[in-house]
Design an enzyme around this catalytic site. Structure first.
Site, PDB file in Angstrom:
ATOM      1  N   GLU A 158     -12.474   5.526   3.849  1.00  0.00           N
ATOM      2  CA  GLU A 158     -13.131   4.236   3.596  1.00  0.00           C
ATOM      3  C   GLU A 158     -14.652   4.321   3.625  1.00  0.00           C
ATOM      4  O   GLU A 158     -15.327   3.563   4.320  1.00  0.00           O
ATOM      5  CB  GLU A 158     -12.627   3.197   4.615  1.00  0.00           C
ATOM      6  CG  GLU A 158     -11.129   2.988   4.555  1.00  0.00           C
ATOM      7  CD  GLU A 158     -10.601   2.040   5.626  1.00  0.00           C
ATOM      8  OE1 GLU A 158     -11.416   1.503   6.403  1.00  0.00           O
ATOM      9  OE2 GLU A 158      -9.371   1.850   5.699  1.00  0.00           O
ATOM     10  N   ASN A 201      -9.493   9.056   1.400  1.00  0.00           N
ATOM     11  CA  ASN A 201      -8.564   7.930   1.518  1.00  0.00           C
ATOM     12  C   ASN A 201      -9.334   6.615   1.540  1.00  0.00           C
ATOM     13  O   ASN A 201     -10.355   6.500   2.213  1.00  0.00           O
ATOM     14  CB  ASN A 201      -7.761   8.082   2.824  1.00  0.00           C
ATOM     15  CG  ASN A 201      -6.626   7.094   2.944  1.00  0.00           C
ATOM     16  OD1 ASN A 201      -5.768   7.012   2.063  1.00  0.00           O
ATOM     17  ND2 ASN A 201      -6.602   6.337   4.043  1.00  0.00           N
ATOM     18  N   HIS A 237      -2.312  -1.623   0.206  1.00  0.00           N
ATOM     19  CA  HIS A 237      -1.946  -2.815   0.973  1.00  0.00           C
ATOM     20  C   HIS A 237      -1.963  -4.002   0.007  1.00  0.00           C
ATOM     21  O   HIS A 237      -3.030  -4.384  -0.488  1.00  0.00           O
ATOM     22  CB  HIS A 237      -2.953  -3.067   2.099  1.00  0.00           C
ATOM     23  CG  HIS A 237      -3.028  -1.966   3.116  1.00  0.00           C
ATOM     24  ND1 HIS A 237      -1.979  -1.650   3.940  1.00  0.00           N
ATOM     25  CD2 HIS A 237      -4.038  -1.119   3.438  1.00  0.00           C
ATOM     26  CE1 HIS A 237      -2.334  -0.651   4.747  1.00  0.00           C
ATOM     27  NE2 HIS A 237      -3.581  -0.309   4.454  1.00  0.00           N
ATOM     28  N   GLU A 266      -0.657   4.205   2.735  1.00  0.00           N
ATOM     29  CA  GLU A 266      -0.502   3.157   3.756  1.00  0.00           C
ATOM     30  C   GLU A 266       0.217   1.942   3.173  1.00  0.00           C
ATOM     31  O   GLU A 266      -0.128   0.800   3.456  1.00  0.00           O
ATOM     32  CB  GLU A 266      -1.870   2.746   4.330  1.00  0.00           C
ATOM     33  CG  GLU A 266      -2.651   3.895   4.935  1.00  0.00           C
ATOM     34  CD  GLU A 266      -3.971   3.457   5.559  1.00  0.00           C
ATOM     35  OE1 GLU A 266      -4.139   2.250   5.822  1.00  0.00           O
ATOM     36  OE2 GLU A 266      -4.830   4.327   5.782  1.00  0.00           O
ATOM     37  N   ASP A 268       2.128  -1.177   2.212  1.00  0.00           N
ATOM     38  CA  ASP A 268       2.878  -2.333   2.690  1.00  0.00           C
ATOM     39  C   ASP A 268       2.607  -3.496   1.735  1.00  0.00           C
ATOM     40  O   ASP A 268       1.535  -3.593   1.142  1.00  0.00           O
ATOM     41  CB  ASP A 268       2.598  -2.693   4.151  1.00  0.00           C
ATOM     42  CG  ASP A 268       1.131  -2.902   4.491  1.00  0.00           C
ATOM     43  OD1 ASP A 268       0.299  -3.020   3.564  1.00  0.00           O
ATOM     44  OD2 ASP A 268       0.800  -2.941   5.684  1.00  0.00           O
TER      45      ASP A 268
END
Length: 451
Positions: A158, A201, A237, A266, A268
């Site tokens: 990030e 990432n 996400h 990650e 979801d």
């Protein structure tokens, strides 16, 4: 415990944990009826984020062990957890996750080495020279402890701003070391563990936008100058206000075209029912359509422990029941949620020819292992059988005995060499030697076909 002692201890106790590992391996051997085994059949991994403090919960551990082939520590490898005081490393919680995963044949993703968040206060107070030294020492300390045990590391996490600027995010590293800190982190990481895949990432980079363009430009620059970067992680996400982008697959593909792997790191998706299931399907289908998309990780096992649990974003609900999204993912991976029951074809004595294939690791050493697949006839005699073995992408078979293999990529189709005829309920086996090449994961054995 030192790294050397920890590895020796793990090797000495390998026989004791083998039985636990075989439970998951045998389950996945009979059919692609779990997320991990179905993904392995597609040449991918399917993993989840894991919290060490939940491993003692029986349903949590059982779901993890049954369904997933890769784990990512949620917080246990972050800077505040591993080096709370300068030079004083602590790995207890992270070791618990790694040891649990390896005892069950799962791969491990490392998360994360350099990130602006979850930093102990001492890091932010350093001057530029000390910060550079501390960053490199942290990378070396963490990667050195797990050298050879992590298949992919999120080296930098990030580092870019949201919005339309494409600028770097303000952080102690960016503000004091400048743009070069990312390159330096990757070069340090390569030297620390040459076998590990090194990833950048980030989130909100799932579609083509200013932020993903900035990351793309950085990766393109790194590749052109020989900076060691192997993969890009897309956190993915999603929620109704930030859905799966229409150009998701296109975006993954353009990064892959730069010569790096892409990983969904990650995942979801908030929601429920058929709408949530359809969005999960889009993600899985996009990954399967991009040959360099090597795997997917959902950010948690169960909704009740999700970082945004109110949005019920995961594949298992708070009672560990499979949601429609689970069925959709399994189907998209080519798996089947119905492993069969009494009265199904193949039950003893129903006249249908059948067989089962179960996997056992019979020997293990640092660079390789021996595996054995046992073929057992069903309720009727058989004259021949066929079984498939799908290896993790990094692994390779150096020899095979008691069977005749044909190979397609990382999939072996094995037929009998002399041992095809079996009486009802009788067994035979074939074996093989595998070079790990940095991956200790178990192969997936497909459904046995009898004739």
């Amino acid at each position: 415990m030192s790294m050397t002692v920890r590895r020796l201890t793990r090797a000495a106790t390998a026989g004791l944990v083998a039985a636990a590992a075989l439970t998951a391996a045998a389950h996945s051997a009979e059919a692609a009826d779990t997320l991990g085994s179905a993904a392995a059949g597609q040449g991918r991994y399917f993993g989840t984020a894991v919290a060490a403090n939940h491993l003692g919960e029986a349903d949590y551990a059982a779901t993890l062990d049954r369904e997933f082939g890769s784990v990512t520590p949620e917080n246990e490898m972050k800077w505040d957890a591993t080096e709370p005081s300068r030079g004083a490393f602590t790995f207890t919680s992270a070791d618990r996750i790694v040891d649990h995963a390896q005892s069950r044949g799962m791969d491990v993703r490392g998360h994360t080495l350099v990130w602006h968040s979850q930093l102990p206060s001492w890091v932010s107070s350093l001057g530029a020279s000390d910060l550079r030294t501390a960053m490199n020492d942290h990378i070396n300390g963490l990667m050195g402890h797990y050298k050879g045990e992590i298949h992919s590391w999120d080296v930098v996490n990030e580092a870019f701003q949201d919005g339309g600027s494409g600028a770097r995010r303000s952080s102690p590293f960016q503000d004091k070391l400048g743009n070069g800190f990312i390159e330096e982190a990757f070069r340090t990481a390569r030297a620390a563990d040459p076998a590990a895949k090194l990833c950048y990432n980030d989130y909100n980079t799932d579609g083509v936008n200013a932020k993903s363009n900035a990351v793309y430009d950085m990766v393109e620059d790194f590749k052109s100058r020989g900076v060691p970067i192997d993969c890009v992680g897309f956190q993915s996400h999603f929620n109704p206000n930030s859905p799966v982008p229409s150009d998701y697959r296109q975006n993954l593909q353009r990064f892959a075209d730069l010569g790096v792997d892409v990983q969904i790191t990650e995942l979801d998706i908030e929601g429920s029912g058929s709408a949530q299931a359809a969005n999960y399907t889009k993600v899985v289908e996009a990954c399967l359509a991009v040959s360099r998309c090597t795997g997917m990780t959902v950010w948690g096992v169960t909704d009740k422990y999700s970082w945004r649990s109110s949005g019920t974003p995961l594949l298992f609900d708070g009672d560990y029941d499979e949601k429609p999204a689970y069925d959709a993912v399994l189907s998209a991976l080519g798996g089947s949620g119905d492993p069969g029951g009494p009265g199904d074809p193949g039950d003893p004595g129903d006249g249908t020819l059948s067989c089962t294939a179960t996997y056992t690791r019979t020997a293990d050493w640092n660079s390789g292992y021996n595996g054995q697949v046992t073929i057992t006839a069903g309720g009727e005699p058989i004259s021949s059988w066929t079984a498939t073995v799908t290896l993790p992408a990094q692994q390779s078979v150096s020899s095979l005995w008691n069977g005749t293999p044909t190979r397609s990529g990382n999939v072996m189709t094995v037929r009998p060499s002399w041992n095809g005829t079996l009486a009802a309920g009788a067994s035979t086996s074939f074996g093989f030697t595998v070079a790990k090449n940095g991956s200790d994961a178990a192969p997936a054995v497909g459904t046995c076909t009898a004739s």
